[in-house]
Design a protein around this motif. Structure first.
Motif, PDB file in Angstrom:
ATOM      1  N   MET A   1       4.196   0.661  12.532  1.00 35.78           N
ATOM      2  CA  MET A   1       4.574   1.065  11.183  1.00 35.78           C
ATOM      3  C   MET A   1       4.576   2.592  11.105  1.00 35.78           C
ATOM      4  SD  MET A   1       2.680   0.197   7.582  1.00 35.78           S
ATOM      5  CE  MET A   1       3.118  -1.530   7.670  1.00 35.78           C
ATOM      6  N   SER A   2       5.644   3.138  10.601  1.00 33.74           N
ATOM      7  CA  SER A   2       5.736   4.593  10.517  1.00 33.74           C
ATOM      8  C   SER A   2       4.872   5.124   9.383  1.00 33.74           C
ATOM      9  CB  SER A   2       7.182   5.016  10.298  1.00 33.74           C
ATOM     10  OG  SER A   2       7.600   4.689   8.996  1.00 33.74           O
ATOM     11  N   SER A   3       4.558   6.383   9.464  1.00 30.64           N
ATOM     12  CA  SER A   3       3.736   7.017   8.436  1.00 30.64           C
ATOM     13  C   SER A   3       4.423   6.948   7.077  1.00 30.64           C
ATOM     14  CB  SER A   3       3.458   8.467   8.809  1.00 30.64           C
ATOM     15  OG  SER A   3       2.711   9.107   7.801  1.00 30.64           O
TER      16      SER A   3
ATOM     17  N   LEU B   1       4.180   2.096   1.091  1.00 35.19           N
ATOM     18  CA  LEU B   1       3.432   0.883   0.792  1.00 35.19           C
ATOM     19  C   LEU B   1       2.193   1.209  -0.030  1.00 35.19           C
ATOM     20  CD1 LEU B   1       3.190  -2.145   1.183  1.00 35.19           C
ATOM     21  CD2 LEU B   1       1.944  -1.702   3.293  1.00 35.19           C
ATOM     22  N   ALA B   2       1.520   2.296   0.325  1.00 37.34           N
ATOM     23  CA  ALA B   2       0.331   2.709  -0.420  1.00 37.34           C
ATOM     24  C   ALA B   2       0.694   3.059  -1.862  1.00 37.34           C
ATOM     25  CB  ALA B   2      -0.330   3.897   0.267  1.00 37.34           C
ATOM     26  N   LEU B   3       1.798   3.772  -2.045  1.00 37.75           N
ATOM     27  CA  LEU B   3       2.237   4.115  -3.400  1.00 37.75           C
ATOM     28  C   LEU B   3       2.576   2.866  -4.196  1.00 37.75           C
ATOM     29  CD1 LEU B   3       4.472   7.250  -2.773  1.00 37.75           C
ATOM     30  CD2 LEU B   3       2.292   7.151  -4.017  1.00 37.75           C
TER      31      LEU B   3
END
Length: 40
Positions: A1-3, A9-11
Motif C-alpha cells: 500500500m502506498s503512502s 484511507l486515514a482521512l
C-alpha cells in the motif's frame, strides 16, 4: 500500500468517525467505539 493511499484511507476513517460522532452524539461514546471495534 502506498503512502498516499494510506493517508487517504486515514482521512476517510477520520471523516467517517466524525460523521458517526455527530449522528450518534446522544449515544455513549464507549458503546459506539466498542461497536466499531467489533466490526474489525
Amino acid at each position: 500500500m502506498s503512502s498516499q493511499s494510506r493517508d487517504s484511507l486515514a482521512l476517510y476513517m477520520l471523516a467517517a468517525a466524525a460523521v458517526l460522532v455527530v449522528l450518534y452524539a446522544d449515544m455513549d461514546l464507549a458503546e459506539l467505539f466498542t461497536a466499531m471495534l467489533a466490526r474489525w
